[in-house]
Scaffold this motif. Sequence first.
Motif, PDB file in Angstrom:
ATOM      1  N   MET A   1       0.578  -1.135   0.049  1.00 56.77           N
ATOM      2  CA  MET A   1       0.048   0.022   0.184  1.00 56.77           C
ATOM      3  C   MET A   1       0.683   1.387   0.039  1.00 56.77           C
ATOM      4  N   VAL A   2       0.471   2.306  -0.775  1.00 60.35           N
ATOM      5  CA  VAL A   2       1.385   3.652  -0.860  1.00 60.35           C
ATOM      6  C   VAL A   2       0.667   4.629   0.050  1.00 60.35           C
ATOM      7  N   SER A   3       1.748   4.876   1.033  1.00 60.33           N
ATOM      8  CA  SER A   3       1.274   6.025   1.958  1.00 60.33           C
ATOM      9  C   SER A   3       1.498   7.366   1.220  1.00 60.33           C
ATOM     10  N   GLY A   4       0.653   8.378   1.690  1.00 61.88           N
ATOM     11  CA  GLY A   4       1.076   9.687   1.120  1.00 61.88           C
ATOM     12  C   GLY A   4      -0.039  10.435   1.161  1.00 61.88           C
ATOM     13  N   VAL A   5      -0.234  11.757   0.652  1.00 60.37           N
ATOM     14  CA  VAL A   5      -1.377  12.782   0.832  1.00 60.37           C
ATOM     15  C   VAL A   5      -2.275  12.607  -0.360  1.00 60.37           C
ATOM     16  N   PRO A   6      -3.385  12.741  -0.461  1.00 61.86           N
ATOM     17  CA  PRO A   6      -4.213  12.723  -1.586  1.00 61.86           C
ATOM     18  C   PRO A   6      -3.917  14.006  -2.318  1.00 61.86           C
ATOM     19  N   VAL A   7      -3.852  13.795  -3.658  1.00 60.60           N
ATOM     20  CA  VAL A   7      -3.637  14.761  -4.491  1.00 60.60           C
ATOM     21  C   VAL A   7      -4.508  16.062  -4.315  1.00 60.60           C
ATOM     22  N   SER A   8      -5.648  15.726  -4.221  1.00 63.97           N
ATOM     23  CA  SER A   8      -6.830  16.749  -4.035  1.00 63.97           C
ATOM     24  C   SER A   8      -6.507  17.510  -2.808  1.00 63.97           C
ATOM     25  N   GLN A   9      -6.017  16.964  -1.604  1.00 57.51           N
ATOM     26  CA  GLN A   9      -5.486  17.968  -0.408  1.00 57.51           C
ATOM     27  C   GLN A   9      -4.513  18.789  -0.637  1.00 57.51           C
ATOM     28  N   LEU A  10      -3.336  18.194  -1.549  1.00 59.95           N
ATOM     29  CA  LEU A  10      -2.204  18.940  -1.869  1.00 59.95           C
ATOM     30  C   LEU A  10      -2.824  20.037  -2.572  1.00 59.95           C
ATOM     31  N   LYS A  11      -3.512  19.812  -3.483  1.00 61.60           N
ATOM     32  CA  LYS A  11      -3.970  21.073  -4.494  1.00 61.60           C
ATOM     33  C   LYS A  11      -4.837  22.068  -3.680  1.00 61.60           C
ATOM     34  N   SER A  12      -5.613  21.737  -2.913  1.00 58.02           N
ATOM     35  CA  SER A  12      -6.411  22.473  -1.872  1.00 58.02           C
ATOM     36  C   SER A  12      -5.461  23.496  -1.097  1.00 58.02           C
ATOM     37  N   HIS A  13      -4.299  22.747  -0.701  1.00 56.25           N
ATOM     38  CA  HIS A  13      -3.317  23.651   0.212  1.00 56.25           C
ATOM     39  C   HIS A  13      -2.713  24.354  -0.888  1.00 56.25           C
ATOM     40  N   PHE A  14      -1.938  24.117  -2.002  1.00 58.65           N
ATOM     41  CA  PHE A  14      -1.385  25.069  -2.848  1.00 58.65           C
ATOM     42  C   PHE A  14      -2.438  26.279  -3.130  1.00 58.65           C
ATOM     43  N   LEU A  15      -3.682  25.981  -3.380  1.00 59.65           N
ATOM     44  CA  LEU A  15      -4.485  27.202  -3.766  1.00 59.65           C
ATOM     45  C   LEU A  15      -4.678  28.193  -2.516  1.00 59.65           C
ATOM     46  N   GLN A  16      -4.634  27.384  -1.254  1.00 66.86           N
ATOM     47  CA  GLN A  16      -4.793  28.503  -0.185  1.00 66.86           C
ATOM     48  C   GLN A  16      -3.580  29.215   0.050  1.00 66.86           C
ATOM     49  N   VAL A  17      -2.510  28.746  -0.041  1.00 65.48           N
ATOM     50  CA  VAL A  17      -1.219  29.102   0.086  1.00 65.48           C
ATOM     51  C   VAL A  17      -0.932  30.301  -1.114  1.00 65.48           C
ATOM     52  N   MET A  18      -0.991  29.824  -2.339  1.00 65.84           N
ATOM     53  CA  MET A  18      -0.841  30.777  -3.384  1.00 65.84           C
ATOM     54  C   MET A  18      -1.884  31.828  -3.514  1.00 65.84           C
ATOM     55  N   GLY A  19      -3.113  31.580  -2.740  1.00 61.53           N
ATOM     56  CA  GLY A  19      -4.103  32.513  -2.863  1.00 61.53           C
ATOM     57  C   GLY A  19      -4.748  32.467  -4.315  1.00 61.53           C
ATOM     58  N   LEU A  20      -4.757  31.383  -5.090  1.00 62.73           N
ATOM     59  CA  LEU A  20      -5.669  31.201  -6.254  1.00 62.73           C
ATOM     60  C   LEU A  20      -6.991  30.671  -6.141  1.00 62.73           C
ATOM     61  N   ASP A  21      -7.797  31.110  -6.734  1.00 60.33           N
ATOM     62  CA  ASP A  21      -9.021  30.514  -6.962  1.00 60.33           C
ATOM     63  C   ASP A  21      -9.482  30.268  -8.423  1.00 60.33           C
ATOM     64  N   PRO A  22      -9.334  28.868  -8.546  1.00 62.09           N
ATOM     65  CA  PRO A  22      -9.677  28.352 -10.222  1.00 62.09           C
ATOM     66  C   PRO A  22     -11.049  28.904 -10.649  1.00 62.09           C
ATOM     67  N   SER A  23     -12.015  29.166 -10.026  1.00 64.26           N
ATOM     68  CA  SER A  23     -13.093  29.684 -10.498  1.00 64.26           C
ATOM     69  C   SER A  23     -13.252  31.354 -10.826  1.00 64.26           C
ATOM     70  N   ARG A  24     -12.305  31.990 -10.437  1.00 70.71           N
ATOM     71  CA  ARG A  24     -11.810  33.308 -10.812  1.00 70.71           C
ATOM     72  C   ARG A  24     -11.695  33.781 -12.088  1.00 70.71           C
ATOM     73  N   ASN A  25     -10.626  32.970 -12.518  1.00 74.94           N
ATOM     74  CA  ASN A  25     -10.328  32.945 -14.041  1.00 74.94           C
ATOM     75  C   ASN A  25      -9.569  32.170 -14.455  1.00 74.94           C
ATOM     76  N   GLU A  26      -9.451  32.123 -15.976  1.00 74.52           N
ATOM     77  CA  GLU A  26      -8.875  30.850 -16.762  1.00 74.52           C
ATOM     78  C   GLU A  26      -7.170  30.954 -16.342  1.00 74.52           C
ATOM     79  N   GLU A  27      -6.529  32.039 -16.159  1.00 72.79           N
ATOM     80  CA  GLU A  27      -5.186  32.087 -15.725  1.00 72.79           C
ATOM     81  C   GLU A  27      -4.957  31.403 -14.390  1.00 72.79           C
TER      82      GLU A  27
END
Length: 69
Positions: free
Chosen positions: A1-27
């Motif tokens: 079994m592979v242990s690790g962080v779910p990609v969705s959780q890492l993505k959410s963390h990056f969004l929060q840290v980087m201050g990004l909102d994918p629904s705001r704009n395409e960029e």
Amino acid sequence: MVSGVPVSQLKSHFLQVMGLDPSRNEEERTLIETLMEKLDHRNSDKITWAEFLKFLDHEGMKREMVNDA
């Protein structure tokens, strides 16, 4: 079994840290998708600590090459 962080959780963390909102704009959506594609992970649902460290190391080497140029 592979242990690790779910990609969705890492993505959410990056969004929060980087201050990004994918629904705001395409960029902003493209920025986070590009970052996720750069992560070299074997399991599409999880990323291991070793894989994440390899990604950071690779990005650091690219940054050093650009700075040295």
